[in-house]
Write a protein that holds these residues in place. Sequence first.
Motif, PDB file in Angstrom:
ATOM      1  N   ARG A 133     -26.564  49.636   6.131  1.00 24.50           N
ATOM      2  CA  ARG A 133     -27.009  48.649   7.124  1.00 24.50           C
ATOM      3  C   ARG A 133     -27.581  49.154   8.315  1.00 24.50           C
ATOM      4  NH1 ARG A 133     -23.392  43.637   8.318  1.00 24.50           N
ATOM      5  NH2 ARG A 133     -23.650  42.230   6.667  1.00 24.50           N
ATOM      6  N   GLY A 134     -28.735  48.525   9.024  1.00 23.99           N
ATOM      7  CA  GLY A 134     -29.140  49.008  10.113  1.00 23.99           C
ATOM      8  C   GLY A 134     -29.410  47.999  11.121  1.00 23.99           C
ATOM      9  N   ALA A 135     -29.382  48.139  12.519  1.00 21.40           N
ATOM     10  CA  ALA A 135     -29.431  47.149  13.659  1.00 21.40           C
ATOM     11  C   ALA A 135     -30.987  47.737  14.155  1.00 21.40           C
ATOM     12  CB  ALA A 135     -28.496  46.945  14.424  1.00 21.40           C
ATOM     13  N   PHE A 136     -31.919  46.776  14.572  1.00 16.33           N
ATOM     14  CA  PHE A 136     -33.101  47.290  15.188  1.00 16.33           C
ATOM     15  C   PHE A 136     -33.057  46.777  16.438  1.00 16.33           C
ATOM     16  CE2 PHE A 136     -34.176  45.761  10.643  1.00 16.33           C
ATOM     17  CZ  PHE A 136     -34.301  46.944  10.131  1.00 16.33           C
ATOM     18  N   VAL A 137     -32.924  48.080  17.261  1.00 18.86           N
ATOM     19  CA  VAL A 137     -32.771  48.088  18.776  1.00 18.86           C
ATOM     20  C   VAL A 137     -33.681  48.784  19.362  1.00 18.86           C
ATOM     21  CG1 VAL A 137     -30.975  48.453  20.781  1.00 18.86           C
ATOM     22  CG2 VAL A 137     -30.243  48.008  18.389  1.00 18.86           C
ATOM     23  N   ILE A 138     -34.486  48.177  20.607  1.00 23.45           N
ATOM     24  CA  ILE A 138     -35.148  48.776  21.548  1.00 23.45           C
ATOM     25  C   ILE A 138     -34.843  48.540  22.862  1.00 23.45           C
ATOM     26  CG2 ILE A 138     -37.380  49.342  20.217  1.00 23.45           C
ATOM     27  CD1 ILE A 138     -38.330  46.767  21.101  1.00 23.45           C
ATOM     28  N   GLY A 144     -33.121  42.433  15.279  1.00 21.31           N
ATOM     29  CA  GLY A 144     -32.860  42.105  13.984  1.00 21.31           C
ATOM     30  C   GLY A 144     -31.945  43.061  13.206  1.00 21.31           C
ATOM     31  N   ALA A 145     -31.624  42.935  11.980  1.00 17.60           N
ATOM     32  CA  ALA A 145     -31.013  44.008  11.169  1.00 17.60           C
ATOM     33  C   ALA A 145     -31.208  43.774   9.807  1.00 17.60           C
ATOM     34  CB  ALA A 145     -29.376  43.528  11.244  1.00 17.60           C
TER      35      ALA A 145
END
Length: 380
Positions: A133-138, A144-145
């Motif tokens: 799993r990954g979360a998309f963070v900036i 998103g994930a």
Amino acid sequence: MGAVTRLIDDIDVLGSKGLPREDFFAEVSARVRTVIDNDAGCWHTLDPSTRLLTSDAPRELVERGVLTAEAAPAAGELIVRSEYMVEDVNTFAGLATRRVPVGILDHATRGNPESSARYRDVLLPADIPHELRGAFVIRGRVWGAVHLARRAAGGPFQPRDAEILAALTGSIARGIRASLRFDAARRITGADAPGMVVLGPRDEVELITPPAREMLAALRPAGGRYTDETVATPVLALAAFVRSAPDGGKSGGNVVTVPARDGWLTLHASLPGSPEDGRVAVVLERAGGARSATVRLEAFGATAREREVATLLARGLSRAEIAEALVVSPHTVEDHVRNLYEKVGVTSRQELVARVFLDEYLPEVVRQTPLTSRGRFDLA
């Protein structure tokens, strides 16, 4: 890492095209598979303020035979439960807070995946025991994930897989944000009547109005076998949050703005009865038109200083931090916040953000907002 570097550039180019989010997810998923072996992925958007799921895209799980179309809606409900209603590892909201926002299920459970409710309820019955799993963070904001699934024959995910996904998270987050911006520009115009759905304690539909049926349909992902009353993931996520909040979400988090296939929707959730009966009422309505946050705040009668305070509230600053940034007293900040809430007709920071701000409009206001030496308000 040459292939990964090229893929990051490729994803950045893809994100600049402004594809609808499900098309963007499909394109990215195929590219990710060239560097991380997996059988299929399920992609999501998350609300940057509350970290609640706001959409899901299980189409690839169905197309690649990991789930049947009939099973996809039930699997989505179980995922929501594992995110918000039971203790589990590698939740998307939890990953979003990590310095490296990725996680391998086998590692998080120390080789005992049966301890994960998500593994027992969703992964094992679907014969996909391995999950990355990954979360998309900036800039500290999650957009998103993804859940990447691998069948037993493929073997467990390895640290190298997690390292590659971690390297991609920033570019994917930028692409999701751009996709949502373009989706907002494509949204429909005109006022629509709000709809309402009342969910029972097991998320069964007790009442639904005709406008709500139409809006729920616009929230469901393509590719699944859904009925007219199948409750979409963002509604389930918001309902789970309100049930679990100590005050039923009254202090914030019970209002979110989410992307739909034909525009943007604002969801307002509340408990119509006692917290013990588990019923949740959700009002769905079309979000406002594509106007800048500055104009929207001015339309509410906010002064220039109140607009600055609203921007800093939206960035997550405390009252004390706002006072320091604006070089005013905390009492003055409280007065501005009170006036803002009265003018906009809200009672919490989260409601203010949901009603006034969409992230694509925020930079226009921030230009005139003080920056700290650390640049914490930089949205680039």
